[in-house]
Motif scaffolding. Sequence first.
Motif, PDB file in Angstrom:
ATOM      1  N   PRO A  83     -35.167 -17.526   4.906  1.00  0.00           N
ATOM      2  CA  PRO A  83     -34.479 -16.552   4.641  1.00  0.00           C
ATOM      3  C   PRO A  83     -33.410 -16.127   5.776  1.00  0.00           C
ATOM      4  CG  PRO A  83     -36.531 -16.083   4.009  1.00  0.00           C
ATOM      5  CD  PRO A  83     -36.450 -17.344   4.637  1.00  0.00           C
ATOM      6  N   THR A  84     -33.803 -16.612   6.897  1.00  0.00           N
ATOM      7  CA  THR A  84     -33.130 -16.337   8.114  1.00  0.00           C
ATOM      8  C   THR A  84     -31.764 -16.779   8.241  1.00  0.00           C
ATOM      9  OG1 THR A  84     -34.414 -17.996   9.311  1.00  0.00           O
ATOM     10  CG2 THR A  84     -35.102 -15.711   9.810  1.00  0.00           C
ATOM     11  N   LEU A  98     -37.412 -10.197  -2.328  1.00  0.00           N
ATOM     12  CA  LEU A  98     -36.110 -10.643  -1.219  1.00  0.00           C
ATOM     13  C   LEU A  98     -35.176 -11.455  -2.139  1.00  0.00           C
ATOM     14  CD1 LEU A  98     -34.833 -10.360   1.403  1.00  0.00           C
ATOM     15  CD2 LEU A  98     -36.300 -12.452   1.970  1.00  0.00           C
ATOM     16  N   VAL A  99     -35.639 -12.114  -2.807  1.00  0.00           N
ATOM     17  CA  VAL A  99     -34.649 -12.997  -3.822  1.00  0.00           C
ATOM     18  C   VAL A  99     -33.842 -12.456  -4.434  1.00  0.00           C
ATOM     19  CG1 VAL A  99     -34.347 -15.026  -5.382  1.00  0.00           C
ATOM     20  CG2 VAL A  99     -35.972 -15.156  -3.778  1.00  0.00           C
ATOM     21  N   VAL A 102     -36.594 -13.253 -11.881  1.00  0.00           N
ATOM     22  CA  VAL A 102     -36.404 -13.765 -10.515  1.00  0.00           C
ATOM     23  C   VAL A 102     -37.630 -14.719 -10.302  1.00  0.00           C
ATOM     24  CG1 VAL A 102     -36.066 -13.310  -7.907  1.00  0.00           C
ATOM     25  CG2 VAL A 102     -34.735 -11.959  -9.562  1.00  0.00           C
ATOM     26  N   ARG A 103     -38.858 -14.437 -10.667  1.00  0.00           N
ATOM     27  CA  ARG A 103     -39.787 -15.273 -10.583  1.00  0.00           C
ATOM     28  C   ARG A 103     -39.576 -16.759 -11.040  1.00  0.00           C
ATOM     29  NH1 ARG A 103     -43.369 -16.848  -7.712  1.00  0.00           N
ATOM     30  NH2 ARG A 103     -44.109 -14.883  -7.323  1.00  0.00           N
ATOM     31  N   ASN A 104     -38.950 -16.706 -12.484  1.00  0.00           N
ATOM     32  CA  ASN A 104     -38.460 -17.780 -13.051  1.00  0.00           C
ATOM     33  C   ASN A 104     -37.390 -18.545 -12.220  1.00  0.00           C
ATOM     34  OD1 ASN A 104     -40.205 -17.389 -15.131  1.00  0.00           O
ATOM     35  ND2 ASN A 104     -38.848 -16.329 -16.415  1.00  0.00           N
ATOM     36  N   LEU A 105     -36.440 -17.911 -11.768  1.00  0.00           N
ATOM     37  CA  LEU A 105     -35.676 -18.555 -11.015  1.00  0.00           C
ATOM     38  C   LEU A 105     -36.132 -19.499  -9.662  1.00  0.00           C
ATOM     39  CD1 LEU A 105     -32.431 -15.888 -11.091  1.00  0.00           C
ATOM     40  CD2 LEU A 105     -32.567 -18.208 -12.255  1.00  0.00           C
ATOM     41  N   VAL A 106     -37.162 -18.677  -9.167  1.00  0.00           N
ATOM     42  CA  VAL A 106     -37.722 -19.141  -7.835  1.00  0.00           C
ATOM     43  C   VAL A 106     -38.475 -20.414  -8.231  1.00  0.00           C
ATOM     44  CG1 VAL A 106     -39.318 -18.764  -6.202  1.00  0.00           C
ATOM     45  CG2 VAL A 106     -37.424 -17.047  -6.551  1.00  0.00           C
TER      46      VAL A 106
END
Length: 141
Positions: free
Chosen positions: A98-99, A112-113, A130-134
Amino acid sequence: MARLEGVPVADLLDALDAATSAKATKRLMVAVLYKRGHSVPVVADWFGMRENTIYAWFDRLEAEPIEQAVRDRPRPGRPPKLDENERRELDATLHEPPTAAGYDADAWSVSLVRRHIAETYDVEYTHRHVRNLVDDAGVSS
């Protein structure tokens, strides 16, 4: 005219051995039972299904390769909010810390996503989406 005349039971059994999904297995079992002499009304009753559904499967088995006929056809849905390029960009971003995207965090979280997507693409998604995208990106959060 009988159904599935051009579909050998041996081919159905081979496909049944190779089936990896419950739906494909069920569809192949129905076809095998029919080919072995059981009527559609009886098989429909055994499986708790509508006869029309079975006949629709048989139509596909007669018209398409078995491996394709036992899978669900793609269903149109709402167009994605992120286009293909944005999705690839997001996936690449998630494979970096993330940095690298300017966030003060050691690892990506779903929250965060979600924030990153909203800030970068002006798109709002639910936490579950978003969980699915991750998960689709192959990243653990």
